[in-house]
Design a protein around this motif. Structure first.
Motif, PDB file in Angstrom:
ATOM      1  N   LEU A   1      39.198 -38.217  47.198  1.00  0.00           N
ATOM      2  CA  LEU A   1      37.874 -38.603  47.686  1.00  0.00           C
ATOM      3  C   LEU A   1      36.839 -38.576  46.564  1.00  0.00           C
ATOM      4  O   LEU A   1      36.009 -39.481  46.444  1.00  0.00           O
ATOM      5  N   ARG A   2      36.861 -37.532  45.745  1.00  0.00           N
ATOM      6  CA  ARG A   2      35.889 -37.442  44.640  1.00  0.00           C
ATOM      7  C   ARG A   2      36.052 -38.621  43.678  1.00  0.00           C
ATOM      8  O   ARG A   2      35.072 -39.192  43.203  1.00  0.00           O
ATOM      9  N   SER A   3      37.302 -38.972  43.414  1.00  0.00           N
ATOM     10  CA  SER A   3      37.554 -40.100  42.518  1.00  0.00           C
ATOM     11  C   SER A   3      37.056 -41.403  43.126  1.00  0.00           C
ATOM     12  O   SER A   3      36.484 -42.255  42.430  1.00  0.00           O
ATOM     13  N   ALA A   4      37.267 -41.565  44.446  1.00  0.00           N
ATOM     14  CA  ALA A   4      36.852 -42.803  45.118  1.00  0.00           C
ATOM     15  C   ALA A   4      35.328 -42.908  45.212  1.00  0.00           C
ATOM     16  O   ALA A   4      34.754 -43.995  45.085  1.00  0.00           O
ATOM     17  N   ILE A   5      34.674 -41.766  45.430  1.00  0.00           N
ATOM     18  CA  ILE A   5      33.218 -41.760  45.620  1.00  0.00           C
ATOM     19  C   ILE A   5      32.482 -41.862  44.289  1.00  0.00           C
ATOM     20  O   ILE A   5      31.382 -42.410  44.217  1.00  0.00           O
TER      21      ILE A   5
END
Length: 549
Positions: free
Chosen positions: A340-344
């Motif tokens: 999620l952190r990478s996507a956001i």
């Protein structure tokens, strides 16, 4: 002898805005006159000059129009409002003095400029209506499109505690209560600007109809508004103020939501301060507070959301369990968390981008930021498909991938557009047939100009001959004084410099007209197309807000 026409025009506009500092557009500057100039020059630390006003010298100071944001911030911090007065007709088409109008009034609660706003903080404008022991409140963050109302009894939730929780930048009060000592003292402690206004002369039914018209229709109104007359009156008060000061309709104010303060843990101002939730008790800075420890968010939207959660502790057990279940899943699953952190990461502030789109101030670079952010959404959806907690599954179901908006922006807006919208190069090749035709005409002409220099050097034997362009004189052939004896008879003198002369030829003049004519038409067409694209994005405001949230 009376004032000059321009000063007379200024005085007529100033009479409509006696309490505001009027930024009066003259060419590339915003000018201030008379008492406004005296006040502003001292606060902004700029030179106070004077000009002939027809009845002697008039005090005057000015700032560059393209860098006004910082000056506005200084004036707002000193308690002033700023009325932006623009030229509203083309000077070349004006008969007599150019027509000017105030296009917006900037106040502490209506700031939209990203250079003034703080990414991690909401900028709330609130309005308050009271009746006996009850109060109704409306809040708007114009930069994000958040619009909420609430109503409560003072014995349940003191209104001053709600104001301390929200920390608004500006508060609108009915004139009947604007002088109440308790409220004034509370707002003073919050460094919140206060405005006394008359109550709207509308009944409950008229208010609801008015609010529905100004937002997204009846479906945009929270059902609770039909049972909260004071909250409805407060919402009407705030909407009237926005229309009066901003002079436009806001497409991103799509929904009026309700909330109940008693659904959150009531913390008085002293408790909030001593718990150091969002600022430390000694310096009032973020560092050393609970928020300062917890905030490792990577988007401005996430930072604002976390701050809201800390300021509003939940009381409902089911809501608490749902949130904790999501936190637990993210703690235990490093793959989900890091995915999620990478996507956001790399997502821009969608809420404030949408605010600028709605306000009509978004440029092409803002739309590229919007496109890049929307482009991250499919990756977020893919990662969330592995989630099992209720709150994360709900987030997945509410995620609109906005593929149509992404497709429109991908096809239409140049990948690296200029900041200015009036200088062209913002629309992609292949998006619009007429843009392509005009662009080709301009490119062909410029190619001819580029070849002209070599051609003229060969013809005249002047090796230092240059072909150039500026906005005042257009295209020209420049020859140094030492070579003037070699200038052909068909060269027509255009400009004299210290060490050179500039000329034009009949052929160059013809090509100049073709190139500049094509460029002018092209720039106008690109600007019109950009406005149409921006309007298409406005239509998706509700979808964008849901995804951003």
């Amino acid at each position: 002898m009376g004032y000059t026409p321009m000063i007379q025009q200024y005085l007529e506009i100033k009479a409509q805005y006696p309490e505001e500092i009027v930024f009066f557009r003259l060419g590339d500057f915003y000018e201030m006159f008379f008492e406004d100039a005296v006040k502003a020059s001292a606060i902004l630390e700029i030179a106070l000059t004077a000009r002939d006003g027809g009845q002697g010298k008039v005090p005057m100071c000015g700032i560059p129009y393209h860098a006004y944001e910082g000056y506005v911030a200084k004036l707002l911090s000193q308690g002033y409002k700023v009325a932006i007065c623009e030229q509203v007709e083309d000077p070349s088409e004006a008969k007599g003095i150019v027509r000017r109008e105030v296009i917006r009034v900037i106040t502490p609660g209506t700031v939209m400029d990203e250079k003034v706003l703080k990414d991690h903080n909401n900028n709330y404008l609130v309005s308050l209506v009271t009746e006996k022991d009850s109060w109704g409140l409306a809040l708007v963050d114009l930069s994000t499109g958040e619009f909420k109302v609430t109503q409560a009894a003072n014995r349940e939730v003191p209104v001053t505690e709600e104001l301390f929780r929200l920390k608004p930048s500006e508060c609108i009060l009915p004139v009947q209560i604007a002088g109440e000592q308790g409220l004034r003292e509370c707002l003073k402690q919050l460094h919140c600007s206060a405005n006394g206004r008359p109550l709207p002369e509308k009944n409950q039914s008229e208010i609801l109809h008015y609010l529905a018209e100004e937002t997204g229709g009846r479906d945009s109104l929270d059902p609770q508004l039909y049972h909260w007359p004071l909250a409805g009156m407060a919402a009407c008060l705030i909407m009237d103020y926005l229309k009066e000061t901003q002079k436009q309709k806001f497409s991103h104010l799509t929904k009026i939501a309700s909330y109940r303060p008693k659904n959150y843990m009531l913390l008085d101002a002293a408790t909030r301060r001593n718990l150091e939730l969002t600022e430390n008790i000694h310096t009032r800075a973020l560092r050393g507070s609970l928020l300062g420890v917890l905030d490792v968010t990577i988007t401005a939207m996430g930072a604002r959301k976390l701050k809201q959660w800390l300021q509003n502790p939940l009381l409902d057990k089911e809501a608490i369990d749902n949130r904790l279940d999501a936190v637990e899943e993210l703690v235990r699953s490093s793959v989900l968390r890091e995915g999620l952190r990478s996507a956001i990461k790399g997502i821009y502030d969608l809420e404030r981008l949408l605010g600028r789109v709605s306000y009509g101030t978004a440029n092409a670079r803002d739309l590229i930021a919007l496109k890049q952010s929307i482009g991250r959404l499919p990756k977020i959806a893919t990662v969330l498909q592995t989630a099992v907690s209720k709150q994360l599954i709900t987030a997945l179901h509410q995620l609109d991938l906005l593929e149509d908006i992404h497709g429109l922006l991908e096809q239409s807006i140049a990948d690296d557009p200029p900041a200015s919208l009036r200088e062209g190069n913002i629309i992609k090749d292949g998006f619009h047939q007429e843009v392509d035709r005009l662009r080709e005409a301009s490119r062909h002409g410029k190619q001819w100009i580029a070849q002209l220099e070599a051609k003229e050097r060969e013809r005249t034997g002047i090796r230092s001959l240059k072909v150039g362009f500026n906005k005042v004189f257009g295209y020209y052939v420049e020859v140094t004084r030492a070579n003037l004896n070699a200038v052909p008879p068909d060269y027509q003198r255009k400009q004299t410099l210290a060490n050179a002369e500039r000329f034009i030829t009949a052929e160059l003049k013809e090509k100049e007209a073709l190139i500049l004519g094509a460029e002018e038409k092209l720039n106008q067409l690109e600007y019109r197309l950009f406005q149409e694209i921006r309007q298409e994005i406005e239509k998706a405001a509700g979808r964008l807000q849901m995804t951003a949230n």
